[in-house]
Write a protein that holds these residues in place. Structure first.
Motif, PDB file in Angstrom:
ATOM      1  N   VAL A   1     -15.025   1.231   5.762  1.00 41.49           N
ATOM      2  CA  VAL A   1     -14.119   0.098   5.696  1.00 41.49           C
ATOM      3  C   VAL A   1     -12.667   0.553   5.833  1.00 41.49           C
ATOM      4  O   VAL A   1     -11.882  -0.035   6.587  1.00 41.49           O
ATOM      5  N   HIS A   2     -12.314   1.617   5.110  1.00 40.67           N
ATOM      6  CA  HIS A   2     -10.920   2.068   5.072  1.00 40.67           C
ATOM      7  C   HIS A   2     -10.689   3.379   5.797  1.00 40.67           C
ATOM      8  O   HIS A   2      -9.539   3.724   6.065  1.00 40.67           O
TER       9      HIS A   2
ATOM     10  N   LEU B   1      -0.116   0.654  -6.055  1.00 44.66           N
ATOM     11  CA  LEU B   1      -0.841   1.125  -4.880  1.00 44.66           C
ATOM     12  C   LEU B   1      -0.822  -0.021  -3.878  1.00 44.66           C
ATOM     13  O   LEU B   1      -1.474  -1.047  -4.074  1.00 44.66           O
ATOM     14  N   VAL B   2      -0.038   0.144  -2.822  1.00 42.62           N
ATOM     15  CA  VAL B   2       0.246  -0.978  -1.921  1.00 42.62           C
ATOM     16  C   VAL B   2      -0.572  -0.936  -0.638  1.00 42.62           C
ATOM     17  O   VAL B   2      -0.629  -1.920   0.096  1.00 42.62           O
TER      18      VAL B   2
ATOM     19  N   THR C   1      -4.599  -0.002   5.713  1.00 42.91           N
ATOM     20  CA  THR C   1      -5.086  -1.233   5.091  1.00 42.91           C
ATOM     21  C   THR C   1      -4.149  -1.600   3.949  1.00 42.91           C
ATOM     22  O   THR C   1      -3.996  -0.821   2.998  1.00 42.91           O
ATOM     23  N   PHE C   2      -3.526  -2.750   4.045  1.00 41.82           N
ATOM     24  CA  PHE C   2      -2.553  -3.162   3.036  1.00 41.82           C
ATOM     25  C   PHE C   2      -3.209  -3.946   1.911  1.00 41.82           C
ATOM     26  O   PHE C   2      -4.070  -4.794   2.144  1.00 41.82           O
ATOM     27  N   GLU C   3      -2.777  -3.647   0.703  1.00 48.48           N
ATOM     28  CA  GLU C   3      -3.112  -4.456  -0.455  1.00 48.48           C
ATOM     29  C   GLU C   3      -2.138  -5.628  -0.557  1.00 48.48           C
ATOM     30  O   GLU C   3      -2.481  -6.704  -1.036  1.00 48.48           O
TER      31      GLU C   3
ATOM     32  N   GLY D   1      -2.532   3.441  14.165  1.00 44.78           N
ATOM     33  CA  GLY D   1      -3.714   2.881  14.807  1.00 44.78           C
ATOM     34  C   GLY D   1      -3.982   1.464  14.341  1.00 44.78           C
ATOM     35  O   GLY D   1      -3.099   0.608  14.376  1.00 44.78           O
ATOM     36  N   ASP D   2      -5.184   1.235  13.821  1.00 44.88           N
ATOM     37  CA  ASP D   2      -5.543  -0.106  13.341  1.00 44.88           C
ATOM     38  C   ASP D   2      -4.766  -0.445  12.073  1.00 44.88           C
ATOM     39  O   ASP D   2      -4.568   0.414  11.207  1.00 44.88           O
ATOM     40  N   VAL D   3      -4.344  -1.688  11.967  1.00 48.62           N
ATOM     41  CA  VAL D   3      -3.652  -2.165  10.768  1.00 48.62           C
ATOM     42  C   VAL D   3      -4.383  -3.410  10.280  1.00 48.62           C
ATOM     43  O   VAL D   3      -4.709  -4.307  11.061  1.00 48.62           O
ATOM     44  N   VAL D   4      -4.667  -3.420   8.979  1.00 49.61           N
ATOM     45  CA  VAL D   4      -5.351  -4.548   8.347  1.00 49.61           C
ATOM     46  C   VAL D   4      -4.490  -5.055   7.186  1.00 49.61           C
ATOM     47  O   VAL D   4      -4.139  -4.261   6.302  1.00 49.61           O
TER      48      VAL D   4
END
Length: 397
Positions: free
Chosen positions: A316-317, A330-331, A349-351, A380-383
């Protein structure tokens, strides 16, 4: 019963993990001499009590990242020298395979006795002539497994040779010590040549060891549950309740937490107050601030798992996702890969997608790239995808 607000418990956790201060940030350590930097890292090891080792190196190895997270761009050679030179630390089984300050050698007598009683490690009983191995070290000086036939029998990585099993058994029971690493290979030496004479003993009984390690674990936590404190050196949780009073711990209540204790130092620090000075940095998943996943989730609301051993299509991450610490939270999570002169943030991956979180993550990436000698950062990928353009703009202003 003293009640501690969850935010204060989080502040205490960061403070006693070395990631928050009311004093000016220690990042100036980067400008210090190599000798001074080594002293800084050795002090950090004494305060943390254990720094976990791991074979994975995508940005840097975990034990290097622990120092970087606290002191910024400290020289990696200084970090290595602080751990492996001068006989001021040793490797042993604590939270996991860890670097430990030499003064804690007597506290692990209970574990050495345990291995002696069991007569074997997970590979089975040693089959190699142990006295012959000891004689080789005595006559030739510190050795690696390659000096006695290699680490593997020829199969998979866990198919250890008899010599490797024998050396690891001697390490388990305290006859030899890992004195340094060469190309990530352990170097084994006789305990009496590495451990100072006044520390080279197993005089403490099992309960004395447990009491001392409960106190040591609590110092690193500041405030913690029985599970939090026990996990530092992998003790039974019952040992914490049994030795809490002896260790000077004070029962406290944190809303949403199980039964907890605090050190006097933690409560004193909270009572003084002052302006918090936070680190913005990436954390190793094995950093003491987050290595106990249950506690990290309780403190930061992040449910983090290592996915290195998860099939790639199920991740997932990312392979080695590293939490991003910014302003005490933790951001985000970053899955990095260093390749030649580039730091690839394969997945971010952003919180939280607040401006502060995005800018903090960009800063953490840029500073980490500079530390490992990467000239640029490629995202790369950003979520979620909606944060992608803002992150890329912040990384490349």
């Amino acid at each position: 019963m003293i009640e501690i607000a969850p935010d204060d418990a989080r502040r205490v956790a960061l403070r006693f993990a070395g990631l928050l201060s009311t004093e000016p940030t220690p990042s100036r350590a980067r400008a210090a001499s190599a000798t001074r930097q080594k002293a800084i890292v050795r002090t950090m090891l004494g305060e943390l009590g254990a720094v976990q080792l791991d074979t994975i190196s995508v940005l840097a190895r975990s034990h290097e990242l622990v120092a970087y997270a606290r002191y910024g761009a400290i020289r990696r050679t200084a970090i290595e020298d602080a751990y492996w030179h001068g006989h001021e630390s040793f490797e042993y089984w604590s939270h996991a395979a860890c670097i430990l300050p030499m003064e804690s050698w007597p506290l692990f007598a209970f574990r050495r006795r345990h291995y002696l009683r069991t007569g074997e490690r997970w590979h089975g009983a040693p089959r190699k002539d142990l006295e012959s191995l000891l004689g080789t070290i005595r006559d030739s000086g510190p050795i690696t497994t390659s000096d006695v036939g290699g680490a593997k029998s020829g199969g998979e990585w866990w198919d250890w040779s008899d010599s490797k099993i024998g050396l690891e058994w001697l390490l388990d029971v305290g006859r030899v010590v890992v004195s340094r690493r060469v190309g990530w290979r352990r170097t084994y030496d006789l305990a009496e040549r590495v451990v100072p004479a006044h520390l080279l003993h197993d005089d403490l009984d099992d309960e004395q060891c447990a009491a001392a390690l409960v106190a040591a674990g609590a110092r690193v936590m500041g405030i913690g549950t029985a599970g939090d404190i026990a996990d530092v050196h992998r003790l039974p949780k019952a040992a914490v309740a049994r030795h809490a009073e002896e260790a000077g711990l004070i029962p406290v209540s944190v809303p949403g937490w199980p039964r907890a204790w605090a050190t006097v130092e933690a409560l004193d620090w909270l009572s003084v107050g002052g302006r918090d000075r936070h680190r913005t940095t990436v954390l190793s998943p094995f950093d003491p601030a987050v290595w106990f996943r249950e506690r990290a989730e309780r403190l930061f609301g992040m449910r983090h798992r290592i996915e290195a051993y998860t099939p790639a299509h199920k991740r997932v991450h990312g392979y080695f996702a590293m939490p991003v610490l910014h302003r005490g939270r933790l951001v985000a999570r970053v899955d990095p890969k260093r390749e030649k002169g580039t730091l690839h943030a394969k997945r971010v991956t952003f919180e939280s997608t607040s401006r502060a979180s995005i800018e903090g993550t960009a800063r953490a990436l840029s500073e980490a790239a500079s530390w490992v000698g990467a000239e640029r950062v490629v995202v790369g990928d950003v979520v979620p995808a909606s944060a992608s353009s803002a992150l890329r703009a912040a990384v490349h202003p």
